[in-house]
Motif scaffolding. Structure first.
Motif, short mmCIF file in Angstrom:
data_model
loop_
_atom_site.label_atom_id
_atom_site.label_comp_id
_atom_site.label_asym_id
_atom_site.label_seq_id
_atom_site.Cartn_x
_atom_site.Cartn_y
_atom_site.Cartn_z
N MET A 1 21.64 4.74 -5.43
CA MET A 1 20.63 5.67 -5.89
C MET A 1 20.25 6.59 -4.73
N THR A 2 20.25 7.89 -4.96
CA THR A 2 19.81 8.84 -3.96
C THR A 2 18.75 9.74 -4.56
N LEU A 3 17.93 10.30 -3.70
CA LEU A 3 16.87 11.18 -4.17
C LEU A 3 17.40 12.60 -4.31
N SER A 4 16.63 13.42 -5.01
CA SER A 4 17.10 14.75 -5.33
C SER A 4 17.12 15.69 -4.13
N ASN A 5 16.15 15.53 -3.19
CA ASN A 5 16.13 16.47 -2.07
C ASN A 5 17.13 16.07 -1.00
N TRP B 1 1.57 12.35 -11.30
CA TRP B 1 1.38 10.92 -11.00
C TRP B 1 2.47 10.02 -11.60
N PRO B 2 2.86 10.20 -12.85
CA PRO B 2 3.92 9.35 -13.41
C PRO B 2 5.24 9.47 -12.63
N LEU B 3 5.61 10.71 -12.27
CA LEU B 3 6.85 10.92 -11.52
C LEU B 3 6.75 10.28 -10.14
N MET B 4 5.61 10.42 -9.48
CA MET B 4 5.43 9.85 -8.15
C MET B 4 5.53 8.33 -8.19
N ARG B 5 4.90 7.69 -9.18
CA ARG B 5 4.98 6.24 -9.29
C ARG B 5 6.41 5.80 -9.57
N ARG B 6 7.12 6.56 -10.45
CA ARG B 6 8.50 6.21 -10.78
C ARG B 6 9.41 6.31 -9.55
N ARG B 7 9.26 7.39 -8.80
CA ARG B 7 10.08 7.56 -7.60
C ARG B 7 9.75 6.49 -6.56
N ALA B 8 8.47 6.20 -6.40
CA ALA B 8 8.06 5.17 -5.45
C ALA B 8 8.64 3.82 -5.83
N SER B 9 8.61 3.51 -7.13
CA SER B 9 9.15 2.24 -7.62
C SER B 9 10.65 2.15 -7.33
N ARG C 1 14.93 -0.17 -3.83
CA ARG C 1 16.08 0.11 -2.97
C ARG C 1 16.08 -0.77 -1.71
N ILE C 2 14.87 -1.15 -1.26
CA ILE C 2 14.80 -2.02 -0.07
C ILE C 2 14.32 -3.43 -0.45
N ASP C 3 14.38 -3.74 -1.76
CA ASP C 3 13.99 -5.07 -2.24
C ASP C 3 12.56 -5.45 -1.88
N ALA C 4 11.65 -4.50 -1.95
CA ALA C 4 10.23 -4.79 -1.67
C ALA C 4 9.66 -5.69 -2.75
N ASP C 5 8.75 -6.58 -2.35
CA ASP C 5 8.17 -7.53 -3.29
C ASP C 5 6.78 -7.10 -3.74
N PHE C 6 6.51 -5.79 -3.74
CA PHE C 6 5.23 -5.26 -4.21
C PHE C 6 5.50 -3.93 -4.90
N GLY C 7 4.54 -3.49 -5.69
CA GLY C 7 4.75 -2.29 -6.50
C GLY C 7 4.05 -1.06 -5.97
N PRO C 8 4.26 0.08 -6.60
CA PRO C 8 3.71 1.35 -6.12
C PRO C 8 2.20 1.48 -6.26
N ASP C 9 1.58 0.66 -7.11
CA ASP C 9 0.14 0.79 -7.34
C ASP C 9 -0.71 -0.12 -6.45
#
Length: 510
Positions: free
Chosen positions: A1-5, A127-135, A140-148
């Motif tokens: 997965m890669t980001l758009s920019n 806000w929805p897009l930011m949360r989705r991208r953050a998630s 991608r780095i297997d974080a064990d916590f969420g964007p909120d």
């Protein structure tokens, strides 16, 4: 997965960023001299050196905090001049520091996208897009916590993960990690190294700064070694040994730089047994004798200053015992320490050691005012008598004794701070980085004066990150690592390599 920019830096395995003939000076100090090296995509480069070698100055130049006096930084082959951290960030450079610089009250998503939040067609935060991208980035780095999650709810290791995710959100091509494992557990360090391997696989260049050689050899592909602001070595990690890196870090002649006085050392003045603090140091034990200079050496985070501050009553120990001239001593405040005959010259002279808005006279007598009270009034003639004597002895250069301390050079400020504590007539004086940030002439004067103090029978503790200073002045050296004294060295039976090896945890060959 890669980001758009798209990233502004190449990820093809070649040079991503280069420093070419970088020099940087500050008043009285040459921080960097003609430093050049290259960072390659998909590689981890370890930046190593003693405290004060110039590593932090390099990081501040790369992140736009400092501008070099000479030389240039090239990003993707093009010369760049960063006028601010924003310029550096826009060029694809991100830094992850030992102490995170984020917003505790905001969410993880807000911290990740701070400064470049996605917006809707109407210009409002999406806000929805930011949360989705953050998630997506956190997965991608297997974080064990969420964007909120609120940042303040996270551990130090998790906050590092947020900073890494922030760098990924901007597709940073160069990621600087400055002592990132200092406050992490072994499992958290393993997680960090897994993420670093991922960053390499994605073609990013990682600068890894650590005093822990086992970590450097585990994670780095290449190294750059600095000493006294100059590059003294570079190459592939696979081609060097720990002993070679230690030799590069400390390879300076010590003899003749600090002429050691021949002083008869007397009986024990201070005895410390098992001094401990819940988080910063543990089981510190030593004896200090009359006329002795006892050196404390260690790297960043070793706990040297914290132990000395506890001994001076600035913090409370969790356990331990202190004895002065054979009598138990209870120190619950700096006032107790001063009354007992212990003085402390702090590393941060401007914030902790002096009052810059006051004059020289007022600063010198600040810790010994009671001695100048005559008939319930403070006697200025009595103050001036001490100030003149100590000012002349330390060669303080000033227009007059009422001159505001903030108007003096750093070296003269330090001399005034030392004079303040000598005016209190101590039995023990603790000098914490006494020559930090002062010019060469003032440094030599302070060194000579430290020898004088010992010759007069004062018991001296010298805390220093400068190995030549420690080896040149001390009779014994206690080396601290991760809050503990790990080795003791006696003058005449030490080497620079052995001292640094003990401080970095390098295991000697059998």
């Amino acid at each position: 997965m890669t980001l758009s920019n798209a990233s502004p830096l190449p990820h093809g395995g070649g040079p991503v960023l280069s420093l070419e003939h970088i020099s940087k000076s500050f008043p009285g100090v040459r921080a960097l001299r003609d430093v050049s090296f290259v960072l390659n995509a998909g590689e981890v480069t370890a930046l190593i050196g003693e405290n004060g070698a110039g590593k932090s100055t390099i990081v501040k130049i790369l992140t736009g905090i400092y501008t070099p006096d000479e030389g240039e930084v090239r990003v993707g082959g093009a010369p760049k001049r960063f006028a601010s951290p924003r310029d550096s960030w826009a060029s694809g450079i991100a830094a992850i520091h030992q102490e995170t610089v984020m917003f505790d009250e905001l969410s993880v998503a807000e911290n990740i996208f701070m400064g470049h939040m996605p917006v809707t067609a109407t210009g409002l935060v999406d806000w929805p897009l930011m949360r989705r991208r953050a998630s997506e980035l956190l997965k991608r780095i297997d974080a064990d916590f969420g964007p909120d999650a609120k940042l303040k709810q996270l551990s130090v290791a998790q906050k590092h993960m947020v900073e890494i995710t922030r760098a990924l959100s901007h597709e940073a091509g160069v990621i600087i990690m400055d002592e990132p494992t200092a406050a992490l557990s072994r499992n958290e360090i393993d997680d960090l190294f897994r993420i670093i391997a991922q960053l390499k696989a994605e073609g990013r260049a990682v600068v890894f700064i650590s005093h822990k050689f086992d970590e450097i050899f585990r994670v780095a592909d290449a190294f750059v070694c600095l000493r006294d602001g100059e590059k003294v070595g570079s190459g592939r990690i696979a081609d060097v040994t720990e002993a070679k890196l230690v030799s590069l870090m400390v390879g300076r002649p010590i003899d003749q730089v600090f002429p050691k006085r021949d002083i008869a050392i007397g009986g024990t003045v201070l005895k410390v047994e098992g001094l401990s603090n819940a988080t910063e140091f543990a089981d510190i034990s030593f004896e200090l004798r009359r006329g002795e200079i006892l050196g404390f050496y260690g790297l960043v985070g070793a706990g040297r200053s914290e132990a000395m501050q506890c001994l001076f009553g600035m913090t409370a120990p969790s356990k331990g015992r202190v004895m002065l001239n054979g009598e138990p001593l209870a120190i619950s405040s700096p006032g107790d320490a001063i009354a007992a005959g212990i003085s402390y010259v702090p590393e941060d002279r401007q914030d902790q050691g002096a009052v810059l808005e006051l004059g020289i006279r007022e600063n010198v007598t600040l810790a010994s005012l009671a001695a100048h009270v005559k008939n319930l009034f403070l006697s200025r003639p009595s103050e001036l008598q001490d100030v003149r004597k100590l000012g002349k002895r330390l060669d303080v250069r000033a227009a007059n004794w009422e001159q505001r301390l903030g108007e003096l050079s750093g070296g003269n400020q330090q001399k005034v701070v030392i004079a303040k504590w000598l005016a209190a007539r101590p039995k023990v004086i603790i000098l914490d980085e006494p020559t930090k940030g002062i010019d060469v002439g003032s440094k030599a004067a302070v060194h000579d004066f430290i020898g004088e103090l010992a010759e007069e029978g004062l018991a001296v503790i010298l805390v220093s990150s400068e190995l030549p200073e420690i080896m040149g002045l001390a009779d014994r050296v206690l080396v601290m690592q991760e809050g503990r004294v790990v080795e003791e060295f006696i003058r005449g039976s030490w080497s620079a390599e052995d001292i640094v090896a003990a401080a970095t945890g390098v295991r000697k060959a059998a």
